[in-house]
Structure formats: structure tokens, C-alpha cells
Enzyme design. Structure first.
Site, PDB file in Angstrom:
ATOM      1  CG  ASP A  36      -9.370   9.797   6.626  1.00 28.06           C
ATOM      2  OD1 ASP A  36      -9.920  10.624   7.358  1.00 28.06           O
ATOM      3  OD2 ASP A  36      -8.588  10.103   5.712  1.00 28.06           O
ATOM      4  N   GLY A  37      -9.213   5.501   8.068  1.00 26.14           N
ATOM      5  CA  GLY A  37      -9.772   4.177   8.326  1.00 26.14           C
ATOM      6  C   GLY A  37      -9.839   3.903   9.818  1.00 26.14           C
ATOM      7  CG  HIS A  41      -1.859  -1.155   1.272  1.00 24.13           C
ATOM      8  ND1 HIS A  41      -1.465  -2.427   1.574  1.00 24.13           N
ATOM      9  CD2 HIS A  41      -3.193  -1.218   1.023  1.00 24.13           C
ATOM     10  CE1 HIS A  41      -2.524  -3.236   1.526  1.00 24.13           C
ATOM     11  NE2 HIS A  41      -3.579  -2.524   1.194  1.00 24.13           N
ATOM     12  CG  HIS A  67      -5.637   3.074   0.052  1.00 22.65           C
ATOM     13  ND1 HIS A  67      -5.413   1.805   0.539  1.00 22.65           N
ATOM     14  CD2 HIS A  67      -6.080   3.805   1.110  1.00 22.65           C
ATOM     15  CE1 HIS A  67      -5.718   1.774   1.829  1.00 22.65           C
ATOM     16  NE2 HIS A  67      -6.121   2.967   2.199  1.00 22.65           N
ATOM     17  CD  GLU A  75     -19.108  -4.052  25.772  1.00 20.28           C
ATOM     18  OE1 GLU A  75     -19.064  -3.257  24.809  1.00 20.28           O
ATOM     19  OE2 GLU A  75     -20.056  -4.087  26.570  1.00 20.28           O
ATOM     20  CG  HIS A 128     -28.381  -9.615  27.953  1.00 17.81           C
ATOM     21  ND1 HIS A 128     -29.030  -8.942  26.952  1.00 17.81           N
ATOM     22  CD2 HIS A 128     -27.766  -8.661  28.710  1.00 17.81           C
ATOM     23  CE1 HIS A 128     -28.832  -7.631  27.099  1.00 17.81           C
ATOM     24  NE2 HIS A 128     -28.071  -7.437  28.142  1.00 17.81           N
ATOM     25  N   GLY A 174      -3.081  -3.435  11.718  1.00 19.01           N
ATOM     26  CA  GLY A 174      -3.682  -3.758  10.428  1.00 19.01           C
ATOM     27  C   GLY A 174      -5.192  -3.704  10.562  1.00 19.01           C
ATOM     28  N   PRO A 175      -5.758  -4.500  11.480  1.00 16.54           N
ATOM     29  CG  PRO A 175      -6.370  -6.460  12.547  1.00 16.54           C
ATOM     30  CD  PRO A 175      -5.163  -5.627  12.194  1.00 16.54           C
ATOM     31  NE  ARG A 210     -27.933 -13.197  36.851  1.00 11.11           N
ATOM     32  CZ  ARG A 210     -29.240 -13.242  37.059  1.00 11.11           C
ATOM     33  NH1 ARG A 210     -29.961 -14.229  36.556  1.00 11.11           N
ATOM     34  NH2 ARG A 210     -29.843 -12.301  37.749  1.00 11.11           N
TER      35      ARG A 210
END
Lengths: 653, 653
Positions: free
Chosen positions: B156-157, B28, B261, B402, B464, B116-117, B511
Site C-alpha cells: 500500500d505504501g 519489519h 508492521h 519527472e 520556473h 525502501g523509498p 535557455r
């Protein structure tokens, strides 16, 4: 000044919420109590919907994003005339009741979306507003058949979730001016005051995302809330956020404290709160005047609007008969005959490209499609020629917002009137995991196009090479995971995905070119699995290879090698295991070999394949960056290495 | 005005990036070319790190959140003196090279995080800044042993992804003033101009999240970028964003277009760009003056700082010998002896509570812990008494975020010096799925506490109640998924999770209260699975039930019933299947029954259990809202119904 009847109505709604939660000894009173006046204002003065026709396509939509305030929603729906009886309220959160812990669409009349997983109610509302605008724009004189508002109530929890930013950024960018979001700023989350974890200037954040922002300083002031909604409805460009300050658990002795968030008030505090509201009537009762008020306001408005719409739609049919037919069909999800693809002399094609071809083909036949990708239109082949970007057209440019994309798609499908697909790389299905789950839970025929489906992604390396995603998706209830072996199986998957009414479909596609196989058949995809290489008549197979997607051609090549070595081979392509599982008698006859002679072959986690085959060839480690061929060789995915491995398995006792 | 040597250095770095990508014919170039001056300014003037000691604990951290610009990072690391040779650059994106498609920590010296992600690089940088501050605050005179900056470059990503909002909101709230993020605003994403999908006023959004925002209008102006960084470092309260305008693919004939890109420039356009930069030297070469410059700036500064730090640390040891020892141990992740829990006469306990007890116990023994939850501290029992909120203490209140929580935890662990855990409900592990994957990929000993692990959640209903999450997590490479049957197995899981060095651990907790079982044993958790009910000596089992978590006691009760009916039963608790898989010889001896006589029992997807048992009892549909007991009964999870089902299986041929 609120009139006495308004005070009484809000008191009745609040009292019902308290009663529901106390009866169940479970539930979340906090927001249910503080947001009651706002919801009352919305239903009394604005929301256009007809309890006699709760599925009317042009009704206003309302999403309770803070789904834990379900007791409030049920209370108001009951008062407003929906088919929710007092007995239903008494069985709040009980098994089989109409009033589950979080709102569930399709389960309770008047509930427009399943909500609870925070942030997704808001994103679904964004999707509904997209659908409304898209449909209106796609028909001549569209405003005569599609014109309504989408409302959403959300809390701090929704806005702390990242998906909220994706959703509001998208909504602002798309100028969804008919979306009205009320933010119940009650200053508290489950663990404590919101200030423990949030210092954000929410107003500024929405302004930054190109929203219109209004403020109501006292959420108990019904008329102020109503005026704000009225003002919001006039926005001609931007979506509107109404920031409404409230006191969590209003009326409780603990009002203002996070202690009221998720714990029932109990009898004593419940009575205390009811005294604050001025409740003089018994548990689980509502003054007749309150029912009457809803009849005269909400119900009368809804019935009149429904009747007017029926006229308008009939009138529309006179001028635009074909469009009217299409419109009606679209909401029933009736399809015209789907064309077949002409393969000409195609010998090889990446299935992501096959997918692009199917999209173009089906788009030309089905006028009510919408879809796009998370900034990978070129790579996922979702840039269909001739389709203009939303709002003029129905090409969605979701931006790099996978989660909101999938969740907004849920909203689009909940709204109805559109077939919707969305696309990204398979590995980033992780980012949208819970939205896919919501589609499955809401029985939505969502279509996911997941490309770049294996180690064969190559150079981008392990962060971009999916390994465990297929197994994770297959473990999800009510989802069809298709992994087509070639262009023909892509067509089969597309047929089923487009025809689906209550099951989402994930179509998993290769980056690399795959050969067109002799025995694959679009029609057989519905079986879930079928042979693509069978032993010659009379002979019995020594081994079955069960493969999916790009590994089907690999299996055939390995089988060819094994045949040379003297083995009798069978190869089964399994484009959709969920469909196979739905037909146990077919499944039992599918394999001509016993369990111990079967090998599964898929470039992903082997977990899950043990139910079909004793020997599982897959990838139980992360991938690596390198040329695709080099990576596949390194991980053993060449015909010769697979043949050797299988020969070794067959040699073992 | 930039000096000639600066121009030359930036040209050399850009030329290397072009050469790397052209050689690989993959990569890239877009951001790699436009962000080169900024990275150069950072390394020349600010970043404190010593290539001779790339793992030095007090170095500044740098995260390239836009991991697709890896060619740039490798180019600058090469010039700056890290062990990345010209040959390494020539094998960019090739299998086994030091220069993979996206940066991989632990693989390439000088790379501080895998990225990367999109969005996760930024969130990891936030985690690093948290770690730096937490560590400094936990030691007396902490600034003498821990004081550095964390830098991040994003695009931006990254900022369109929702996790970015969670991360920046958290960073602003936590006042991470030593975090400096450079936002490369090059106006383009993969599909087209950023304006296709983004209308946000990014500056306003960061201001809303309580950041300090600076702007650089021309990203080619090295000294302006450097001055902005210098200013950012002086921020005493807020984290800083530097918005830097650049031209994507600067130098290319297509500069400014998204076409640069993700597509290599190729020979011709590469030469065109090099001419623009004034490159006069050969491919894959760097003028000696450039190496020299980095020696005199970056390397000299780093070496001096490293030496000074070594002195400071030694000095620190004189005044705080114990603390110095602890500090050194913490970065090696050496643990003191872990205390054992005294169970007294405990007979029953929800494993989420057992987890809370273990946290309190280990926190008292290990001084370098940090952790918290996503606004469910009360429900997940992570509110350890006596631990103060960050930054004074190490109790993290992550808010309802999360994904950022899990990703920031990755940053904390990449930074080193802390053991970290984070908690939420199991079903919402979906929201953080890809961050868990990153922990596994980065070999981080992350600890996830996932409570509310089954249908037994009850009233909150299907949104849930996890069903498919366990299978999805188990399919992930390099992750230990623990599902302890009782308090003792929780202790075993905690021991292993705290002692882990390169494998993340997900501890999955109930629980509801679970009985303390007679035969469970903390030490046996390491085996992955072991018998908790064995046939009497001499007799052979008719059936084995393999169960996990809350279903182990259920299996024992069902077995008791089946014994009454005359069957000889074996029950195996399987708290961690991944550990079982690591020991095939033990696994082969574990079961005393053949495959066809084994039943798996887990309240989740049955997918994956076929490898152990022919008969699989689980949940392959979504749950329902209701009292836990009613839901469990409805889905068949009572001792009697399980016993009946198993008797039926055993009756089949």
C-alpha cells in the site's frame, strides 16, 4: 444557446489573452483560449467573491492549477472588477507588473494561489477544501461563519504528475464534497498530442478515487459548463471532477495542435482568432456591456454575499462571542500567549519526542491548529492525544503521500484560519521539495517536522539516512531550517515557527535521545547561534566548534576532551543559520576565534559550512545500515574521534 | 492443496525472517511474514535466474519495492542458493553485513535494485521492463538475446505514493506486457489500518491505466498465486497487477494489526508464529529438504536457462556478429570512440542547443542509447532527429512525470545494456530529487539534462527560475554536477557523462545563447575547474573570479572592465566542482590569489561557495517574471554591476 452578451464576453476575454501574450511576445495561448468559456461560466454564475474585499475569508476559492494560462485569469479578473487595470494587462510578464508569467498569490488581487509547477495547484485546492471543512467543523454552528466552495481548473499536465493522484486520493478519502475541479481535456501537451504519453481513462481513475465525475462534451458551451458546476455543488459526499472537452488554442489557425500551447499567436493569427470569436473592437479594449454584465452578476452576487456574511458573523458573535474572537484571531494569525514547557527533571529526550510534547502543549493553547503526518505519526510523535481525526477533528492522516501533504498544507495556509504542521522523515523531505519551495515563495508560515535527521537512524540504512537534505533546505530562500540541540531548543524553534507570519519553518529532529544541555536556551534560538561553552573569563579560545542538533552535545564532549589536552575551547550551538544571517552585526561578534580556528560539526554534507569555518566535519558520502552506535563510530562521530580530528586541524598551519 | 514440502519451505522462510529481525532487534516483520508464500511461488515456479551467475543479463528481474521486507528477501535468496550464508542472515541490519536494513543492489547477490523509498521500487521495475523491450526491439532477432520478465512486489505504501501513478500510467501506455506486479494488500500501514488513509479502488485505478488485473483472495495459497503469475506471463499487451489479499504479520499473535508492521515479534511471539507455521526445527536452520527443493526447481531451471542462453547467444553471433559484439559491449558499458563535434564558425549557442547537438552526435556513434524528456523535448532539445518513439525506437516520451522518469531511468540502468538520459527544467529536478539520490546510491551512470538553469528563464517567473537547486544537487554524494560555460564545455561534460560507470551526471544548461569562449576546452572539464583568463606572464592577479555556466562569459566581461580600471584579473571556469574536489593537489595550485581576493559568481544560492571564495555573488532570494535582460539587470547580473561589486569587495579590508 448562449446569449449574444455571453458570446461577446467570452470573445473579449479571449481577445485580451491574445493581446497580453502578443504584447509580451511570451506566454501560453493554448489553454488560455480554450478554457475561457468555462472560467466565464464559473465567474458569471457561481464563484462567490467580492472584488472590493478580495481577501474575505469566506469567499469561494479558485485555483488555476494550469498556471501557464495566467493571461486568461488576468483577463477575467480585469473584467470581473478586480484591481487589475488595462495597463496591467499591457505589461503582462514584464518585470514589476501585477501580471507575472504564472499567477502569484499576494501579488495580484483575485489570485488565490501561486501556480505553475504542475499538479500543485490541484493539491493546494485540496488543502483549501480541507481547511474550509476543518474550520466549519471546529466551531459550533460553524456553517454560519465558514461555508464556501473551492474551485480548480487543471489540465493534462496536472493529472500526469504523481502528486495529482496523491491529492485526489486524499480528497476522495476525506470526502471533500465542496471541491469542484474542472479538467480541461484539450488533448494536447507541450510536445504533442496527449496520446503520445497518456492512455489513461481519467474518468475511471477519479471514480476509483471516490470522486463524483461529470462530463461536458463541448467546453465552448457556457451553459452546459455552468449546469455541470451547479450539479457539482450539490454533491453531498464526494468531490467532483468535471471533464470538459475543449480544442486547444481555439480560434487560432493552428487550433487543436500543440503548437498553440506555448507560442504566442502573433498579430496575424491573433486577428484570425479574433475574427472567429466575432471581435469587432480594438486591441486591449472591452465592450462596456461586458463590464456591465460582470457588475450585474459576479460583483452584485459577491457584494451581497459579503454583506450577508458580515451580518451573519456579527450575529454569530452574539451567541458565540468567544468563538467569534477566536475565529477572527485565527485569520489574522494572532496567537494567545504560548505556554512554556515544564521540564521537571528531564535529563535526556529524543528531540522528536520533545517536538511531540510541544505539539501537545501548543495544541492545548491554540485552538486553531491542524496537522499530521505521512503515515509516520508514531515515529514522528505527531499523534497528539485527544485530537480526533479529520473531519471530526484536526488530526490529519495524510497517508503515504508526502508531496500532496506539503502541497495541501500550502492550500490550508493560503486559505487561512489554521496553523498547520506536517511531518515525515528528513530524508523524504526530498519527496516534497518543490512544495516546500512553493511555501517559501508564497510566504506561508508552514511548519515541517522532519525527524530521523542523521546517520543515527541506524539500521534502516542509507536510503533512510539523510546526508544532503539540510544543505538543500538551507539553500532555499525564505525558509527557516531549525536543528535544535535539545528539548529547550525545540521549544525555541516551536515558538518562532508558530509566531511566524510569512516564513515557513523546517524543524529537524533526532530519532535518538539527546541530553538536556546546561546552557541551551529557548529564547536564544531566535539569535540563530549562540555559545553553549565559553572560555573562562580572561582567556581566549584556541578553537570554536560550531555545531547543530545532536552534534552540539557531541561537540561539548569533544571539547571537554580537548580541554583536558590543554586547549581553550568555545562551542556554539547554531539552531538556525538563516536567523544568524539576518543579523550581521551579531554574527560578526559571535565568534571569539578567527576563521582558521573554527570547526563546523554536523552529520550531513559539509557544503555550506565553509562560510563559517575553515574546518568542516560532516558526512559527504552515503550512510550505512547498522546499529546507530556502530554507524556513528564508523563515520567518526564519537567524542574521542572528533577531538582527535580537531587536534589535528589545530596542529596544521 | 499445497504439498507438505511447500508448507515446510514457506515455514522455513518465515522462520528465518523472524530470526533475522529478532536477532537484530530491528526490522519489519509485517509484510515479510505475509508475503512469504507469494515470493516462494515466484521463486519456485517462475523466476528465471541463476544463482551461479547472479548478473546474467537475460535473467528475470525481481524488485522488492516494499524494501522494508528485506528480511524475507534475504531468507528466500539464502534458501534459493545465492551467496548469502546463515551467518549473513544472523548479521541482519549490522554494519558491514551483506544483509542491510533495506535491499542494496551491488551489495547483496540476487538483489536487483535498492529499495525502501516507497514507490521507487515499482518505478524502477517499470524501467527494467522498458529496457528489456527496448533492447529486444533494437536488435534483429532480438528475442534470441533479450527476453525475460520483470517482477515486482509492492504494498500500500508504494501505491499511495504519487510516483506509483506516474509509473503505472507510463507502463500501461507503453504496453509493458512482460511486467508483473504483485500487490500485497495486507490492509495495514505503519500507523494503522489502510482504511485510515485510503479509500481507493486500486483495481479500478490500474484498469484505468490500462493494466491487466488479476486477484488472489488468499495470499497463503501458493498455487493460486503461482497460477496468477502464470496467467500474467501470458499477457500479450498489458502489464499485469496481481492483487493479493494477505494478513499482515501472519502467524503473530498480533496478525492483522499494524503493530506487526515495524516492530520485531520478539522471542515469545516469534515462537507463537513458528508454531502456527509448524516449525519444528531450531532457530536459523532450514530443513535440508527445503534447500533440495530450491535446487530442483529454481536452481535447475536457472542453470538450464543460463546454459541455453549461452548457446543462443553464441548462435546469434554466427548470424549477427556485429550486433552480438555491440550487445556484449553495451552490457559492459564499453563505448566506441566518441566523435568530436565540429564547431565550424559557431560563435554563440544556448547550451541546451549544444546539448541537443551532442545528443545527435553521440547517438549516431553509440547504438545503445535511450532517452527522452518529461514533455519538454522541444525546450530541452532532446528530440533527436531520426530516433523513433519507444517501443519501435528509443525516444522516450515520459510525459509530465519527472519523478517516474528519473526512477524508471534508474531501472533502465540497473537492467543494463543501455546508456540513458532524461531531461526537464532544472527547477523541476526538485520533483525527482529522491530518484537522483537513488541513482547516486546505486552507482548508476544516469544522465540528467537540466535546462533553463537560472533567472535568465525570464518571463516564466520565480516558479520556473531555479535558485537553490544547484547547491542541493552538489550537496548530494556521488553525483557530478556539470554547469558548462559554452558548447565546448558541454562536449566535455558529455564525454565524461557517457564514459561514467558508477557516477550519475547532471548537466545543467542555459535557455539563453552563450558565446563560444576562447579558452574553454572540452578536455579540461575533467579537471573540474581551470583558468579561462590568466594574468599576463609575470604579473600577479589582484582578484580571481570563479564562475560557472552562463556566468563565465559574464565574468570575462566584468574582468575586462576591471582590467580597464587597472586591476590584474584571473577568471576560472568551474564546470564541475565535484571533479575539482577529487584532486586536492591540483585544487591547491589552481588559484593564484588568496582566499580573500576571490569572488564566486553563479546565478544561484551562494551557500556552498564560501569554501572557495570570500566574496560570493549569487541569488539568495526568489526570481521574478520579466524579460530575461530586465530580470538579470534587476538582480545585478550585468558586466558593469558585477565589476562595480567586485571593485567594492577589493576596496574592503
Amino acid at each position: 444557446m448562449a446569449k449574444a452578451i455571453d458570446k461577446q464576453a467570452v470573445a473579449a476575454i479571449r481577445a485580451l489573452a491574445i493581446d497580453e501574450i502578443n504584447q509580451a511576445n511570451s506566454g501560453h495561448p493554448g489553454m488560455a483560449l480554450d478554457a475561457a468559456p468555462a472560467l466565464y461560466a464559473l465567474y458569471r454564475d457561481h464563484l462567490v467573491s467580492d472584488p472590493a474585499h478580495p481577501d474575505w475569508c469566506n469567499r469561494d476559492r479558485f485555483v488555476l492549477s494550469s498556471g501557464h494560462a495566467s493571461s486568461l485569469l488576468y483577463a477575467i479578473l480585469h473584467c470581473a472588477g478586480y484591481e487589475i487595470s488595462m495597463d496591467d494587462l499591457k505589461s503582462f510578464r514584464q518585470l514589476g507588473s501585477k501580471t507575472p508569467g504564472h499567477p502569484e498569490v499576494g501579488h495580484t488581487p483575485g489570485v488565490d494561489a501561486t501556480s505553475g509547477p504542475l499538479g500543485q495547484g490541484l493539491a493546494q485546492a485540496v488543502g483549501m477544501a480541507i481547511a474550509e471543512k476543518a474550520i466549519r467543523n471546529q466551531y459550533p454552528d460553524g456553517e454560519k461563519i465558514m461555508s464556501h466552495y473551492t474551485y480548480c481548473l487543471c489540465g493534462d499536465g496536472d493529472l500526469e504528475e504523481g502528486i495529482s493522484q496523491e491529492a485526489i486520493s486524499l480528497a476522495g478519502h476525506l470526502r471533500l464534497n465542496k471541491l469542484v475541479v474542472i479538467y480541461d481535456q484539450n488533448g494536447s501537451t507541450l510536445d504533442g498530442p496527449t496520446s503520445d504519453s497518456l492512455s489513461e481513462a481519467i474518468k475511471l481513475r477519479f471514480l476509483a478515487s471516490e470522486w463524483n465525475v461529470l462530463e461536458v462534451r463541448n467546453g465552448n458551451n457556457i451553459n452546459k459548463v455552468s449546469s455541470a458546476i451547479a450539479k457539482a455543488k450539490k454533491s453531498s459526499v464526494y468531490p467532483t471532477l468535471i471533464i470538459m472537452k475543449t480544442v486547444i488554442g481555439y480560434g487560432s489557425a493552428n487550433q487543436g495542435s500543440h503548437k498553440t500551447h506555448g507560442t504566442p499567436l502573433g498579430e496575424e493569427d491573433g486577428n484570425h482568432a479574433k475574427a472567429v470569436y466575432g471581435v469587432t473592437w480594438d486591441k486591449f479594449t472591452v465592450p462596456e456591456a461586458v463590464y456591465e454584465l460582470f457588475k450585474q452578476t459576479f460583483q452584485a452576487r459577491g457584494a451581497a454575499a459579503y454583506a450577508a456574511y458580515a451580518n451573519s458573523l456579527a450575529e454569530y458573535g452574539k451567541y458565540h462571542p468567544e468563538e467569534q474572537k477566536t475565529f477572527l484571531a485565527s485569520f489574522k494569525r494572532e496567537l494567545p500567549e504560548l505556554p512554556s514547557r515544564d521540564y521537571g527533571d528531564l535529563t535526556k529526550e529524543a528531540t522528536r519526542k520533545s517536538s511531540g510534547a510541544m505539539l501537545a502543549l501548543y495544541r492545548s493553547a491554540v485552538p486553531y491548529c491542524i496537522g499530521g503526518s505521512a503515515d509516520v505519526a508514531g515515529s514522528t510523535n505527531t499523534d497528539v492525544k485527544g485530537v480526533k481525526p479529520f473531519p471530526e477533528g484536526t488530526d490529519m492522516r495524510y497517508g503515504i503521500r508526502e508531496f500532496a501533504m506539503a502541497s495541501a498544507q500550502n492550500g490550508i495556509l493560503l486559505h487561512g484560519g489554521l496553523i498547520s504542521y506536517c511531518a515525515c522523515f528528513l530524508v523524504f523531505s526530498d519527496y516534497m521539495k518543490n512544495a516546500i519551495r512553493m511555501a517559501a515563495l508564497e510566504h506561508l508560515p508552514a511548519i515541517y517536522l522532519f525527524t530521523h535527521d542523521s546517520l543515527a537512524v541506524g539500521e534502516d540504512g542509507p536510503t533512510h539516512q539523510p546526508v544532503e537534505q539540510l544543505t538543500g533546505l538551507r539553500a532555499m530562500p525564505n525558509l527557516h531550517v531549525f536543528r535544535p540541540a535539545d528539548a529547550k531548543e525545540v521549544e525555541g524553534a516551536y515558538q518562532l515557527a508558530f509566531q511566524s507570519k510569512g516564513v515557513p519553518s523546517a524543524i529537524v529532529l533526532s530519532r535518538q535521545a539527546l541530553p538536556m544541555l546546561e546552557k541551551t536556551d529557548p529564547k536564544k534560538v531566535a539569535k540563530g547561534a549562540y555559545p553553549v561553552l565559553s572560555p573562562e573569563r580572561g582567556s581566549k579560545a584556541d578553537c570554536t566548534i560550531l555545531a547543530t542538533g545532536s552534534e552540539v552535545s557531541l561537540a561539548l564532549e569533544a571539547a571537554e576532551e580537548l580541554v583536558k589536552r590543554g586547549y581553550v575551547m568555545e562551542v556554539i550551538s547554531a539552531p538556525c543559520l538563516e536567523l544568524l544571517e539576518k543579523n550581521p552585526s551579531y554574527k560578526n561578534k559571535l565568534f571569539s576565534t578567527p576563521y582558521a580556528k573554527r570547526v563546523s560539526l554536523e552529520m550531513g554534507s559539509t557544503l555550506g559550512w565553509g562560510r563559517y569555518a575553515k574546518w568542516n566535519i560532516g558526512v559527504d558520502e552515503f550512510g550505512a545500515s547498522g546499529k546507530a552506535e556502530a554507524v556513528l563510530d564508523e563515520y567518526g562521530f564519537t567524542p574521542m574521534k572528533i577531538a582527535d580530528k580537531i587536534a589535528y586541524f589545530l596542529s596544521k598551519k
